[in-house]
Design an enzyme around this catalytic site. Structure first.
Site, PDB file in Angstrom:
ATOM      1  N   ASP A  54      60.708 160.230  57.445  1.00 40.86           N
ATOM      2  CA  ASP A  54      61.058 160.693  56.106  1.00 40.86           C
ATOM      3  C   ASP A  54      62.545 160.978  56.143  1.00 40.86           C
ATOM      4  OD1 ASP A  54      61.651 162.126  53.810  1.00 40.86           O
ATOM      5  OD2 ASP A  54      59.945 163.491  53.972  1.00 40.86           O
ATOM      6  N   SER A 134      74.623 150.067  45.621  1.00 39.77           N
ATOM      7  CA  SER A 134      74.061 149.280  44.518  1.00 39.77           C
ATOM      8  C   SER A 134      75.139 149.075  43.471  1.00 39.77           C
ATOM      9  CB  SER A 134      72.873 150.017  43.890  1.00 39.77           C
ATOM     10  OG  SER A 134      72.466 149.399  42.680  1.00 39.77           O
ATOM     11  N   TYR A 147      69.526 157.440  39.531  1.00 35.07           N
ATOM     12  CA  TYR A 147      69.706 156.418  40.565  1.00 35.07           C
ATOM     13  C   TYR A 147      71.152 155.951  40.597  1.00 35.07           C
ATOM     14  CZ  TYR A 147      68.911 152.089  43.206  1.00 35.07           C
ATOM     15  OH  TYR A 147      68.970 151.076  44.140  1.00 35.07           O
ATOM     16  N   LYS A 151      73.570 156.393  43.824  1.00 38.66           N
ATOM     17  CA  LYS A 151      74.238 155.295  44.507  1.00 38.66           C
ATOM     18  C   LYS A 151      75.756 155.440  44.440  1.00 38.66           C
ATOM     19  CE  LYS A 151      70.746 153.012  46.179  1.00 38.66           C
ATOM     20  NZ  LYS A 151      70.565 152.918  47.644  1.00 38.66           N
TER      21      LYS A 151
END
Length: 249
Positions: A54, A134, A147, A151
């Site tokens: 994890d 990304s 997100y 990123k």
């Protein structure tokens, strides 16, 4: 060592590294998925170890690295690749959603870099950290703002890590994929459909790619291998876009 190696980009990177002769440690929250990819590598004559990690749990990351060192003696490259997305409309984003997405993508990258660096230093210095960023870290998308923010944080952590770790001979770089045909995008499309935004998913975004097609994990592998090996020794703090010409900056 590659996190998120049980599927998608991570699996592709792990197989690509193994094909080049690397001993590969496949870390994933889904141990069975990591084992399946490891078995493919072993069947092809490569060397692989699957571990459950994890990435938001420092003790788990540390244990995964220890298992890698126990099996193979050292670590030369560490890929902070594991990530997740949970899209929500911008005005509906909750604190829990933001914290979860930031925790996996940003905090996971920080912990992985720190723990890998400690191992590199214990080995005498040198080593490569490679982060999966990304295009969302370069331009915000309203349906998955956390997100995008996470990123962007990965990009900043890459730059900060490069400056912080250069004294130990450690380079920190990353790559920024665009639309890649992976299970992550399948889930994202399903989530966007439930939100009533199915027209902003995989097919729609693929239409903006200058090279005319979405990426496959195999399109990421050559850059990943380059950043993990000696040919990139004079590169640090950089994010290489691999997106077929979607975002031109």
């Amino acid at each position: 060592m590659v996190t998120g190696a049980g599927s998608g980009i991570g699996a592709g990177i792990a197989k690509g590294l193994a094909a080049e002769g690397a001993n590969v440690v496949l870390a994933d929250l889904d141990l069975e998925a990591a084992r399946r990819v490891a078995d493919e590598i072993l069947a092809a004559g490569g060397a692989a170890l699957a571990v459950r990690v994890d990435i938001t749990d420092r003790a788990a990351v540390r244990a995964g690295i220890a298992a890698a060192v126990e099996r193979f003696g050292r670590i030369d490259a560490y890929f902070n690749n594991a990530g997740m997305n949970a899209p929500m409309k911008y005005l509906e984003i909750t604190e829990d959603n933001f914290a979860k997405v930031m925790g996996v993508n940003a905090l996971g990258t920080l912990i992985g870099t720190q723990e890998a660096a400690q191992q590199f230093i214990a080995q005498g210095g040198g080593g490569k950290v490679v982060n999966t960023a990304s295009i969302a870290g370069r331009t915000g998308f309203p349906s998955f703002a956390p997100y995008s923010a996470a990123k962007a944080a990965v990009i900043s952590l890459t730059q900060a890590g490069a400056r912080a770790l250069v004294e130990h001979g450690i380079t920190v770089n990353g790559f920024a994929p665009g639309v890649v045909e992976t299970p992550l995008w399948d889930k994202l499309d399903a989530d966007l459909e439930k939100m009533g935004e199915g027209d902003s998913g995989f097919a729609s975004m693929s239409g903006d790619i200058l090279l005319g097609r979405p990426a496959q994990p195999a399109d990421i592998v050559p850059t990943a291998i380059f950043l993990a090996g000696p040919d990139s020794d004079y590169i640090t703090g950089q994010i290489i876009p691999i997106e077929g010409g979607m975002i031109l900056v």
